[in-house]
Design a protein around this motif. Structure first.
Motif, PDB file in Angstrom:
ATOM      1  N   ARG A  93     -37.264 -23.866   9.038  1.00 23.82           N
ATOM      2  CA  ARG A  93     -36.726 -22.815   9.905  1.00 23.82           C
ATOM      3  C   ARG A  93     -36.467 -21.602   9.026  1.00 23.82           C
ATOM      4  N   ALA A 121     -37.037 -16.852   8.877  1.00 20.80           N
ATOM      5  CA  ALA A 121     -37.193 -15.578   9.581  1.00 20.80           C
ATOM      6  C   ALA A 121     -37.966 -14.625   8.683  1.00 20.80           C
ATOM      7  N   ASN A 122     -38.671 -13.690   9.293  1.00 18.43           N
ATOM      8  CA  ASN A 122     -39.456 -12.736   8.508  1.00 18.43           C
ATOM      9  C   ASN A 122     -38.578 -11.920   7.562  1.00 18.43           C
ATOM     10  N   TYR A 136     -46.343 -21.680  13.985  1.00 20.03           N
ATOM     11  CA  TYR A 136     -45.092 -20.960  14.191  1.00 20.03           C
ATOM     12  C   TYR A 136     -44.645 -21.193  15.627  1.00 20.03           C
ATOM     13  N   THR A 137     -43.405 -21.668  15.801  1.00 26.73           N
ATOM     14  CA  THR A 137     -42.925 -22.022  17.139  1.00 26.73           C
ATOM     15  C   THR A 137     -41.404 -21.930  17.200  1.00 26.73           C
ATOM     16  N   TYR A 155     -39.489 -19.788  18.595  1.00 29.67           N
ATOM     17  CA  TYR A 155     -39.025 -18.439  18.274  1.00 29.67           C
ATOM     18  C   TYR A 155     -37.661 -18.194  18.896  1.00 29.67           C
ATOM     19  N   GLU A 156     -36.735 -17.689  18.095  1.00 29.70           N
ATOM     20  CA  GLU A 156     -35.407 -17.320  18.571  1.00 29.70           C
ATOM     21  C   GLU A 156     -35.496 -16.150  19.551  1.00 29.70           C
ATOM     22  N   SER A 157     -36.389 -15.202  19.236  1.00 28.94           N
ATOM     23  CA  SER A 157     -36.521 -14.018  20.092  1.00 28.94           C
ATOM     24  C   SER A 157     -37.922 -13.437  19.974  1.00 28.94           C
ATOM     25  N   ASP A 158     -38.152 -12.706  18.910  1.00 27.05           N
ATOM     26  CA  ASP A 158     -39.415 -12.012  18.698  1.00 27.05           C
ATOM     27  C   ASP A 158     -39.732 -12.023  17.205  1.00 27.05           C
ATOM     28  N   VAL A 159     -40.486 -11.053  16.750  1.00 23.59           N
ATOM     29  CA  VAL A 159     -40.899 -10.981  15.344  1.00 23.59           C
ATOM     30  C   VAL A 159     -39.690 -10.873  14.400  1.00 23.59           C
ATOM     31  N   TYR A 175     -37.595 -18.639  13.455  1.00 23.94           N
ATOM     32  CA  TYR A 175     -38.656 -19.458  14.038  1.00 23.94           C
ATOM     33  C   TYR A 175     -38.837 -20.702  13.187  1.00 23.94           C
ATOM     34  N   TYR A 185     -45.005 -15.630  22.128  1.00 28.26           N
ATOM     35  CA  TYR A 185     -43.998 -16.286  21.289  1.00 28.26           C
ATOM     36  C   TYR A 185     -43.822 -17.751  21.687  1.00 28.26           C
TER      37      TYR A 185
END
Length: 148
Positions: free
Chosen positions: A17, A19-20, A56-57, A59-63, A67, A128
């Motif tokens: 888990r 995040a970008n 990638y799956t 997703y909390e929200s968006d980019v 995730y 997403y």
């Protein structure tokens, strides 16, 4: 970039888990360590033409949100750890290809995808659901982005 239809398939591997925002900073990036963990614990059955995937799956929200990233394959020869699985969602995807040394080629493919989806000329919306990287060889990757 091309639009393609993907049928559901299952990938088995190990999940992280992240995040970008974490991955953009070398001091907080988790993916390089996760690659090492996967490489040392999973043997992909390349002899049966299996290839590596990163899915990638969740997703909390968006980019910008968190995730899950599952790294593995559709065919595992052996594993030293208990594996998770994820079904890639069937549907339309945009495919972004890149060649060259890893991880630079992977980064370029994602940069192209992000630039497209943030441009005013973008004619598609991200779903997403499940996005994935498919590694055809040691220097070829395709990033598939699920569409609404």
């Amino acid at each position: 970039m091309e639009k393609v239809q993907i049928e559901t398939f299952t990938v088995y591997g190990l999940t992280l888990r992240t995040a970008n925002s974490l991955e953009m900073n070398p001091e907080t990036a988790n993916i390089p360590k996760h690659v090492q963990l996967v490489d040392s614990n999973i043997e992909i059955d390349y002899l049966s033409d299996a290839r590596a995937y990163s899915v990638y799956t969740n997703y909390e929200s968006d980019v910008n949100g968190f995730y899950d990233l599952l790294m593995g394959s559709t065919e595992i020869a052996s594993a030293k750890r208990k594996l998770q699985s994820i079904d890639v969602v069937a549907g339309e995807y945009l495919k972004f290809d890149a060649e060259g040394e890893f991880p630079d080629a992977i980064i370029r493919a994602w940069q192209t995808a992000w630039a497209y989806f943030s441009s005013q000329d973008c004619k598609h919306s991200r779903a997403y659901t499940t996005d994935f990287e498919y590694y055809q060889s040691t220097n070829q990757v395709s990033v598939f982005i699920a569409l609404k």
